[in-house]
Design an enzyme around this catalytic site. Sequence first.
Site, PDB file in Angstrom:
ATOM      1  N   LYS A  60       0.828  -1.205   0.000  1.00 21.18           N
ATOM      2  CA  LYS A  60       0.000   0.000   0.000  1.00 21.18           C
ATOM      3  C   LYS A  60       0.867   1.261   0.000  1.00 21.18           C
ATOM      4  O   LYS A  60       0.599   2.218   0.706  1.00 21.18           O
ATOM      5  CB  LYS A  60      -0.935  -0.003   1.202  1.00 21.18           C
ATOM      6  CG  LYS A  60      -1.893  -1.185   1.203  1.00 21.18           C
ATOM      7  CD  LYS A  60      -2.874  -1.102   2.352  1.00 21.18           C
ATOM      8  CE  LYS A  60      -3.786  -2.297   2.408  1.00 21.18           C
ATOM      9  NZ  LYS A  60      -4.581  -2.538   1.240  1.00 21.18           N
ATOM     10  N   CYS A  61       1.872   1.254  -0.841  1.00 25.24           N
ATOM     11  CA  CYS A  61       2.864   2.328  -0.895  1.00 25.24           C
ATOM     12  C   CYS A  61       2.819   2.966  -2.281  1.00 25.24           C
ATOM     13  O   CYS A  61       2.476   2.297  -3.264  1.00 25.24           O
ATOM     14  CB  CYS A  61       4.251   1.727  -0.620  1.00 25.24           C
ATOM     15  SG  CYS A  61       5.635   2.864  -0.786  1.00 25.24           S
ATOM     16  N   GLY A  62       3.194   4.215  -2.370  1.00 20.85           N
ATOM     17  CA  GLY A  62       3.290   4.860  -3.672  1.00 20.85           C
ATOM     18  C   GLY A  62       4.315   4.196  -4.572  1.00 20.85           C
ATOM     19  O   GLY A  62       4.262   4.333  -5.791  1.00 20.85           O
TER      20      GLY A  62
END
Length: 184
Positions: A60-62
């Site tokens: 759930k990271c850029g």
Amino acid sequence: MRNLIVICLLWCCASVSGQNVQEMENTSIYQFTVKDITGADFALSDLKGKKVMIVNTASKCGLTPQYEQLESLYNTYKNQNFVIIGFPANNFANQEPGTNEEIAEFCQMNYGVSFPMMSKISVKGDDIHPLYAFLTQKEQNGVESSEVSWNFQKYLIDENGHLDKVIDPKTLPTDQRIISWIEQ
């Protein structure tokens, strides 16, 4: 007397040689056995002779789209003594909250990840995994100290299991510096 001197020299050389082998093992990733994403043992010593990229990952990271480039890189070079090992970690902004099963499913469904994924660990702090303590502390790896600054930081390990380079999280896996390192 001459035979005694020869025996002593041989014993001393064998002792020093054995000590050097032990010291080399202590500065390599080969001393570690980790758990894969299913919980099975994964001995890093099985990777002898291969270049290895160790990367801490998050779903759930850029930077999560790097999974796609990691998979592409792995598929391109996996038959040329290169492997990528992913270590999910929840150390940054709660960006890897899932269980190992959820992480494995996410990686497969969204990116078709086929490179080895390990069980979720901590890559910094009081509960840092021993492998990451090794990777980040010069006293252990013999090369340099570093801090894992975010998800998708890459550690490049040479064919002898020694730390060679630390690559910033924002540097794409397909960056020419990484490709050149793999191909050299």
